[in-house]
Write a protein that holds these residues in place. Structure first.
Motif, PDB file in Angstrom:
ATOM      1  N   GLU A  47      40.949  51.286 -50.341  1.00 40.90           N
ATOM      2  CA  GLU A  47      39.707  51.894 -49.857  1.00 40.90           C
ATOM      3  C   GLU A  47      39.570  51.840 -48.341  1.00 40.90           C
ATOM      4  O   GLU A  47      38.585  52.340 -47.801  1.00 40.90           O
ATOM      5  N   TRP A  48      40.524  51.263 -47.654  1.00 40.65           N
ATOM      6  CA  TRP A  48      40.414  51.181 -46.203  1.00 40.65           C
ATOM      7  C   TRP A  48      40.491  52.566 -45.575  1.00 40.65           C
ATOM      8  O   TRP A  48      41.374  53.371 -45.908  1.00 40.65           O
ATOM      9  N   ALA A  58      44.011  44.377 -35.408  1.00 45.91           N
ATOM     10  CA  ALA A  58      43.486  43.384 -34.463  1.00 45.91           C
ATOM     11  C   ALA A  58      43.408  42.013 -35.118  1.00 45.91           C
ATOM     12  O   ALA A  58      43.722  40.991 -34.496  1.00 45.91           O
ATOM     13  N   LEU A  59      42.999  41.980 -36.381  1.00 48.66           N
ATOM     14  CA  LEU A  59      42.899  40.717 -37.116  1.00 48.66           C
ATOM     15  C   LEU A  59      44.255  40.015 -37.207  1.00 48.66           C
ATOM     16  O   LEU A  59      44.337  38.784 -37.145  1.00 48.66           O
ATOM     17  N   ALA A  91      45.130  38.519 -50.512  1.00 48.98           N
ATOM     18  CA  ALA A  91      44.708  39.911 -50.305  1.00 48.98           C
ATOM     19  C   ALA A  91      43.195  40.052 -50.283  1.00 48.98           C
ATOM     20  O   ALA A  91      42.632  40.782 -49.451  1.00 48.98           O
ATOM     21  N   THR A  92      42.500  39.369 -51.177  1.00 47.03           N
ATOM     22  CA  THR A  92      41.045  39.490 -51.233  1.00 47.03           C
ATOM     23  C   THR A  92      40.399  38.948 -49.965  1.00 47.03           C
ATOM     24  O   THR A  92      39.507  39.573 -49.373  1.00 47.03           O
ATOM     25  N   ALA A  93      40.848  37.779 -49.525  1.00 43.68           N
ATOM     26  CA  ALA A  93      40.303  37.182 -48.307  1.00 43.68           C
ATOM     27  C   ALA A  93      40.597  38.051 -47.090  1.00 43.68           C
ATOM     28  O   ALA A  93      39.744  38.205 -46.201  1.00 43.68           O
ATOM     29  N   VAL A  94      41.784  38.632 -47.030  1.00 40.70           N
ATOM     30  CA  VAL A  94      42.143  39.508 -45.910  1.00 40.70           C
ATOM     31  C   VAL A  94      41.238  40.740 -45.897  1.00 40.70           C
ATOM     32  O   VAL A  94      40.765  41.177 -44.839  1.00 40.70           O
ATOM     33  N   GLU A 100      34.622  42.566 -42.324  1.00 42.31           N
ATOM     34  CA  GLU A 100      33.692  41.847 -41.455  1.00 42.31           C
ATOM     35  C   GLU A 100      34.003  42.103 -39.984  1.00 42.31           C
ATOM     36  O   GLU A 100      33.093  42.310 -39.169  1.00 42.31           O
ATOM     37  N   LEU A 101      35.287  42.112 -39.634  1.00 44.75           N
ATOM     38  CA  LEU A 101      35.669  42.353 -38.241  1.00 44.75           C
ATOM     39  C   LEU A 101      35.355  43.793 -37.835  1.00 44.75           C
ATOM     40  O   LEU A 101      34.932  44.049 -36.701  1.00 44.75           O
ATOM     41  N   ALA A 102      35.560  44.743 -38.743  1.00 44.51           N
ATOM     42  CA  ALA A 102      35.239  46.139 -38.443  1.00 44.51           C
ATOM     43  C   ALA A 102      33.743  46.294 -38.168  1.00 44.51           C
ATOM     44  O   ALA A 102      33.338  47.022 -37.242  1.00 44.51           O
ATOM     45  N   GLU A 103      32.916  45.618 -38.939  1.00 45.26           N
ATOM     46  CA  GLU A 103      31.462  45.669 -38.721  1.00 45.26           C
ATOM     47  C   GLU A 103      31.088  45.004 -37.398  1.00 45.26           C
ATOM     48  O   GLU A 103      30.236  45.502 -36.663  1.00 45.26           O
ATOM     49  N   TRP A 104      31.742  43.881 -37.089  1.00 45.49           N
ATOM     50  CA  TRP A 104      31.497  43.212 -35.812  1.00 45.49           C
ATOM     51  C   TRP A 104      31.850  44.135 -34.656  1.00 45.49           C
ATOM     52  O   TRP A 104      31.107  44.223 -33.657  1.00 45.49           O
TER      53      TRP A 104
END
Length: 266
Positions: A47-48, A58-59, A91-94, A100-104
């Motif tokens: 879904e990305w 970046a992560l 995978a789930t944690a990633v 979260e980083l995209a929203e930040w």
């Protein structure tokens, strides 16, 4: 007779660090050219969208920054070739961290700002020595080994970004070479043996798959492909049959079918 123990491949620290920085710079330049429409395009990663994919790249390097900043682990828990098979567990944690980083990034000035901060913080983190143990998802790992894994992540996701957008972000030669070698060695670990020779010119040759061991002359079972096709095969971006049908893969010999051992990442 058991297969002889293979000596672990060694990677040049300076070349690895240069490759990581160079490939991230290539991606940063590409991301800076993204239009708003392109950032909403789908990718081949579930879904990305391109926005999440760019944040994930970046992560990949912010994990180096976090690892160096955290207290040094007491023990080394993970080796370089433990990493490919372990990635699926996280995978789930990633996915959660990426979103979260995209929203930040959206709140902090966008992907351009995220990449600028990441580049600055990465440069500082790279002042740490290779032998320094850092905290990773996989346990304590030497920084030098972890940086090698970052060349794999950067190479694979640069290809994902290009596939989604057509940006044609270039691949740093050393990053591609290191990625090719890590994934080839991961196959040899997953399918130990000496009956099949995998050739990925000009970067890697490994023997794998249990069976009669080849010692001299032309091997009876040979698989040969180019580096990017191998990266896609090893990471599940393309199938064995697709690569064969597209003439991007040559396989000769009755044992020269590596499909049962693919992918090796995750």
């Amino acid at each position: 007779m058991p297969e002889p123990r293979k000596r672990a491949r060694r990677y040049d620290s300076a070349k690895t660090r240069t490759a990581v920085t160079a490939q991230f710079t290539h991606v940063r330049d590409g991301v800076a050219r993204l239009t708003e429409e392109q950032s909403r395009l789908p990718t081949r990663l579930g879904e990305w969208t391109v926005r999440e994919l760019a944040a994930h790249i970046a992560l990949v390097l912010r994990s180096v920054v976090r690892g160096v900043a955290a207290p040094e682990p007491a023990t080394r828990d993970a080796g370089l070739l433990d990493w490919p098979a372990a990635t699926r567990r996280f995978a789930t944690a990633v996915d959660e961290d990426t979103r979260e980083l995209a929203e930040w990034a959206d709140e902090a000035g966008g992907l351009t700002e995220l990449y600028a901060r990441t580049a600055d913080e990465l440069a500082e983190a790279l002042e740490a020595p290779d032998e320094r143990l850092i905290a990773t998802r996989f346990g304590g790992m030497p920084l030098g080994d972890f940086l090698v894994t970052r060349t794999v992540e950067l190479t694979v996701h640069t290809d994902d970004l290009n596939a989604a957008t057509g940006l044609a972000v270039p691949h740093d030669r050393q990053a591609l070479a290191t990625c090719t070698r890590v994934l080839s060695d991961a196959l040899a670990l997953k399918a130990p043996g000496g009956s099949v020779e995998l050739r990925v010119p000009p970067y890697a040759v490994v023997q794998c798959v249990e069976g009669p061991r080849h010692t001299r002359g032309t091997p009876p079972n040979v698989v040969e492909t180019d580096p990017l096709t191998w990266v896609r095969l090893a990471t599940g971006r393309t199938s064995w049959q697709e690569a064969l049908s597209g003439a991007r893969l040559h396989a000769s010999g009755e044992r020269a079918d590596l499909a049962p051992w693919l992918p090796v990442l995750g």
